[in-house]
Design a protein around this motif. Structure first.
Motif, mmCIF file in Angstrom:
data_model
loop_
_atom_site.group_PDB
_atom_site.id
_atom_site.type_symbol
_atom_site.label_atom_id
_atom_site.label_comp_id
_atom_site.label_asym_id
_atom_site.label_seq_id
_atom_site.Cartn_x
_atom_site.Cartn_y
_atom_site.Cartn_z
ATOM 1 N N ASN A 1 -7.120 12.979 4.476
ATOM 2 C CA ASN A 1 -6.631 13.200 3.109
ATOM 3 C C ASN A 1 -5.348 12.404 2.888
ATOM 4 O OD1 ASN A 1 -4.508 14.705 4.310
ATOM 5 N ND2 ASN A 1 -5.774 16.555 4.258
ATOM 6 N N ASP A 2 -4.689 12.665 1.773
ATOM 7 C CA ASP A 2 -3.529 11.865 1.377
ATOM 8 C C ASP A 2 -2.304 12.083 2.254
ATOM 9 O OD1 ASP A 2 -4.988 10.759 -0.646
ATOM 10 O OD2 ASP A 2 -4.199 12.054 -2.233
ATOM 11 N N THR A 3 -2.322 13.107 3.097
ATOM 12 C CA THR A 3 -1.181 13.333 3.986
ATOM 13 C C THR A 3 -1.306 12.522 5.277
ATOM 14 O OG1 THR A 3 -2.197 15.223 5.125
ATOM 15 C CG2 THR A 3 -0.952 15.680 3.102
ATOM 16 N N ALA A 4 -2.351 11.719 5.398
ATOM 17 C CA ALA A 4 -2.600 10.943 6.617
ATOM 18 C C ALA A 4 -2.304 9.468 6.391
ATOM 19 C CB ALA A 4 -4.043 11.120 7.067
ATOM 20 N N VAL A 5 -2.011 8.779 7.482
ATOM 21 C CA VAL A 5 -1.815 7.325 7.462
ATOM 22 C C VAL A 5 -3.091 6.624 7.896
ATOM 23 C CG1 VAL A 5 -0.496 5.414 8.471
ATOM 24 C CG2 VAL A 5 0.650 7.561 7.899
ATOM 25 N N VAL A 6 -3.759 7.174 8.913
ATOM 26 C CA VAL A 6 -5.013 6.579 9.401
ATOM 27 C C VAL A 6 -6.129 7.609 9.289
ATOM 28 C CG1 VAL A 6 -3.815 5.014 10.975
ATOM 29 C CG2 VAL A 6 -4.580 7.249 11.821
ATOM 30 N N ASP A 7 -7.361 7.103 9.171
ATOM 31 C CA ASP A 7 -8.519 8.003 9.150
ATOM 32 C C ASP A 7 -8.945 8.297 10.591
ATOM 33 O OD1 ASP A 7 -10.053 5.862 10.155
ATOM 34 O OD2 ASP A 7 -11.028 5.428 8.245
ATOM 35 N N PRO A 8 -9.962 9.126 10.807
ATOM 36 C CA PRO A 8 -10.329 9.464 12.180
ATOM 37 C C PRO A 8 -10.837 8.310 13.025
ATOM 38 C CG PRO A 8 -11.046 11.208 10.699
ATOM 39 C CD PRO A 8 -10.578 10.072 9.839
ATOM 40 N N ARG A 9 -11.085 7.161 12.433
ATOM 41 C CA ARG A 9 -11.391 5.962 13.221
ATOM 42 C C ARG A 9 -10.148 5.078 13.369
ATOM 43 N NH1 ARG A 9 -16.583 5.529 14.595
ATOM 44 N NH2 ARG A 9 -16.508 3.285 15.028
ATOM 45 N N LEU A 10 -9.015 5.652 13.024
ATOM 46 C CA LEU A 10 -7.687 5.050 13.176
ATOM 47 C C LEU A 10 -7.482 3.822 12.302
ATOM 48 C CD1 LEU A 10 -6.925 5.572 16.976
ATOM 49 C CD2 LEU A 10 -6.915 7.192 15.064
ATOM 50 N N ARG A 11 -8.279 3.686 11.247
ATOM 51 C CA ARG A 11 -8.084 2.614 10.265
ATOM 52 C C ARG A 11 -7.006 3.034 9.269
ATOM 53 N NH1 ARG A 11 -14.509 2.528 9.148
ATOM 54 N NH2 ARG A 11 -13.867 4.664 8.608
ATOM 55 N N VAL A 12 -6.067 2.154 9.009
ATOM 56 C CA VAL A 12 -5.013 2.469 8.050
ATOM 57 C C VAL A 12 -5.628 2.596 6.663
ATOM 58 C CG1 VAL A 12 -2.870 1.667 6.991
ATOM 59 C CG2 VAL A 12 -3.253 1.351 9.441
ATOM 60 N N VAL B 1 0.867 -1.186 0.000
ATOM 61 C CA VAL B 1 0.000 0.000 0.000
ATOM 62 C C VAL B 1 0.897 1.228 0.000
ATOM 63 C CG1 VAL B 1 -1.814 1.293 1.180
ATOM 64 C CG2 VAL B 1 -1.779 -1.206 1.337
ATOM 65 N N GLU B 2 0.686 2.109 -0.964
ATOM 66 C CA GLU B 2 1.483 3.330 -1.012
ATOM 67 C C GLU B 2 0.873 4.374 -0.073
ATOM 68 O OE1 GLU B 2 2.796 6.827 -4.161
ATOM 69 O OE2 GLU B 2 2.527 4.766 -4.897
ATOM 70 N N LEU B 3 1.560 4.638 1.017
ATOM 71 C CA LEU B 3 1.160 5.670 1.982
ATOM 72 C C LEU B 3 2.413 6.488 2.308
ATOM 73 C CD1 LEU B 3 -1.224 3.901 4.561
ATOM 74 C CD2 LEU B 3 -1.826 5.673 2.911
ATOM 75 N N ARG B 4 2.590 7.570 1.603
ATOM 76 C CA ARG B 4 3.834 8.322 1.713
ATOM 77 C C ARG B 4 4.024 8.989 3.076
ATOM 78 N NH1 ARG B 4 6.424 8.947 -3.194
ATOM 79 N NH2 ARG B 4 5.233 8.168 -4.993
ATOM 80 N N ALA B 5 2.961 9.083 3.851
ATOM 81 C CA ALA B 5 3.058 9.760 5.149
ATOM 82 C C ALA B 5 3.618 8.872 6.250
ATOM 83 C CB ALA B 5 1.685 10.281 5.569
ATOM 84 N N VAL B 6 3.754 7.573 6.024
ATOM 85 C CA VAL B 6 4.265 6.683 7.068
ATOM 86 C C VAL B 6 5.695 7.081 7.430
ATOM 87 C CG1 VAL B 6 4.933 4.314 7.633
ATOM 88 C CG2 VAL B 6 2.793 4.745 6.410
ATOM 89 N N GLY B 7 5.917 7.327 8.716
ATOM 90 C CA GLY B 7 7.243 7.712 9.185
ATOM 91 C C GLY B 7 7.529 9.192 9.115
#
Length: 533
Positions: free
Chosen positions: A479-490, A281-287
């Motif tokens: 949005n795309d700058t986040a890793v998890v949504d407000p329910r903390l789901r990746v 999964v491409e999530l550029r905000a991780v780390g």
């Protein structure tokens, strides 16, 4: 092994999640901790952080990369590697932060995380032994919070001097208003540390619905058809797959959680693919979005007795130990700090932007022990730093720590604020009734003038250290700058949440243990709501 929920990390948040998810007995839960059980006796003695920080059996012993903002230094970043996580080795200080912190999260798109939303979870977690003048404190929760069982003249005089210097008194910074000068509240029960493990796991450990596995380190998440199905872990030297019928919840902290995501192929391709890890999964905000509180530590020698001289020989230490055994009082009940202040460096600010930790001792580091002269420390930090850092993998080996880049003091605001904080520390030390008891400024020292902002900043860069609050590396958002949504789901994958200090979109204005526990409490309700849906 297959269970309903797999929780990774038995730290501040993870212990709360394990307790709440297993509470009804309806769901099977396993809690996985890389470190050992919390049997080391120094964990339970409040002052034991002198022995547990830096100890490889209880501390991950992370270290940052050389950082230009702190004069090219590489500094230790202690994090708990034991049941209870960092709540088992921290300084016991209980601070919620400012209501504006959480309202700010909501304004950033984190719906459901305003102050009104999170306050019930702070209250649910807390058993506050003091007065509740504003109706904001919890009285029936598992986490014992109390005032210090220790006082020292030098701290009392610092508080009096700060008030004489024009700052307001505040007897409960966790009440309606944070601003002011007073004394820390502690996660302590009687004279013993109340870690997240003591608060949440001890009453739950015999439940049939909960299994707790220590010395269990995660290699990676198991992903099938864009869903996390469990984890692959090393237990007693051999690898085992542990499956989750419903969800995996990462509570491994601001270093561990993003590292596990990246090792599993979730993150920025530039951080993952060079190590031969397949991108899932491409999530550029991780780390990314890493934030921490950097403390400058002015030290003042004094003619008043401090812990430095009270522990100067083995006979004195023996008397202190006897006092603790017989009464559970005395210096062995000491938290990392006794006095505190949340202050504004500018009158126009809406809320405090600096925090003091006043310690009746001085040391170059907890592991090295106190100086040989009587002194106190007026540690000061900027509550909401603008500087952000990042971490990346060094390899695909789960045993190799990631590369940590805090990027301290990289904005003008951060530099100005830390200088003003140091100047306020000096101003208070020069105010009666404290002034007449300060015999010498040990650091920064008389060689640096009170208005020499360049020299003060240089001293901060050369000596400041973390106060152990890394956050933000799996930031929450919509949005795309986040890793998890407000329910903390990746984002971008099913069956996976993150719940620890890494999800903070912006660091809270204070110590991070209490907010991390709140996050664990809140995500538990979210998980149970979704399980019943």
């Amino acid at each position: 092994m297959e269970l309903d929920f797999v929780i990774v990390g038995a730290g501040s948040a993870g212990c709360a999640v394990a307790n709440r998810l297993s509470e009804s007995g309806r769901y099977s839960v396993v809690l996985l901790e890389a470190g050992p059980p919390d049997t080391n006796p120094w964990i339970h003695v409040p002052v034991g952080y002198f022995r547990t920080m830096g100890n490889p059996r209880t501390d991950w012993r992370y270290k940052t990369e050389p950082d230009d903002g702190i004069a090219g230094r590489s500094i230790p970043w202690p994090r708990g590697r034991v049941l209870g996580g960092s709540s088992s080795i921290n300084g016991l200080l209980y601070v919620r932060g400012q209501p504006q912190d959480y309202d700010g999260w909501a304004q950033m798109g984190c719906i459901g995380w305003s102050w009104d939303d999170v306050l019930p979870y702070f209250k649910r977690s807390e058993n506050w032994e003091g007065e509740d003048h504003d109706g904001l404190r919890g009285k029936d929760g598992p986490l014992s919070v109390q005032s210090s069982r220790l006082n020292r003249d030098v701290v009392d005089k610092w508080v009096e001097a700060a008030i004489a210097a024009g700052f307001p008194r505040n007897d409960d910074y966790n009440g309606a208003v944070q601003e002011g000068v007073g004394y820390f509240q502690l996660t302590m029960k009687g004279g013993r540390r109340c870690s997240s493990a003591a608060a949440y796991l001890k009453p739950a450990k015999d439940r049939q619905s909960l299994e707790i596995l220590t010395d269990t380190q995660i290699e990676k998440l198991l992903i099938e058809n864009n869903r996390v199905r469990g984890v692959r872990a090393r237990i007693n030297g051999s690898f085992q797959e542990i499956k989750a019928r419903r969800e995996v919840i990462l509570c491994a902290g601001a270093i561990g959680s993003p590292q596990i995501l990246m090792l599993s192929g979730i993150g920025d391709p530039a951080d993952i693919c060079p190590h031969g890890i397949d991108l899932q999964v491409e999530l550029r905000a991780v780390g990314k979005n890493m934030q921490d509180h950097l403390q400058a530590r002015p030290v003042f020698q004094t003619d008043l007795a401090t812990i430095n001289v009270e522990t100067s020989n083995i006979f004195k230490k023996g008397l202190i130990a006897a006092q603790y055994v017989l009464t559970q009082r005395g210096p062995m009940t000491m938290a990392a700090s006794l006095g505190t202040a949340f202050l504004k460096t500018e009158d126009h600010l809406e809320t405090p932007d600096i925090q003091f930790h006043i310690q009746p001792f001085s040391a170059d580091s907890p592991a090295e022990g106190p100086h040989r002269f009587s002194a106190f420390t007026a540690s000061v930090l900027q509550l909401r730093p603008e500087s952000t850092g990042y971490l990346t993998l060094k390899s695909r080996d789960m045993d190799e720590h990631p590369s940590i880049h805090p990027n301290y003091l990289s904005t003008d605001t951060d530099c100005r604020t830390i200088v003003k904080g140091i100047q306020i520390a000096r101003r208070i030390a020069s105010t009666e009734p404290l002034k007449s008891h300060v015999t010498r400024e040990h650091a920064p020292g008389a060689g640096i003038g009170p208005d020499d902002e360049t020299a003060i900043l240089d001293w901060a860069r050369e000596t400041a250290v973390t106060i152990y609050h890394p956050t933000g590396t799996c930031r929450m958002g919509n949005n795309d700058t986040a890793v998890v949504d407000p329910r903390l789901r990746v984002r971008g994958i099913d069956g996976l949440r993150v719940a620890d200090a890494s999800i903070m979109p912006r660091i809270v204005s204070g110590n991070t243990n209490a907010p991390a526990i709140m996050i664990g409490e809140k995500v538990s309700d979210m998980v149970l709501e979704d399980a019943r849906a």
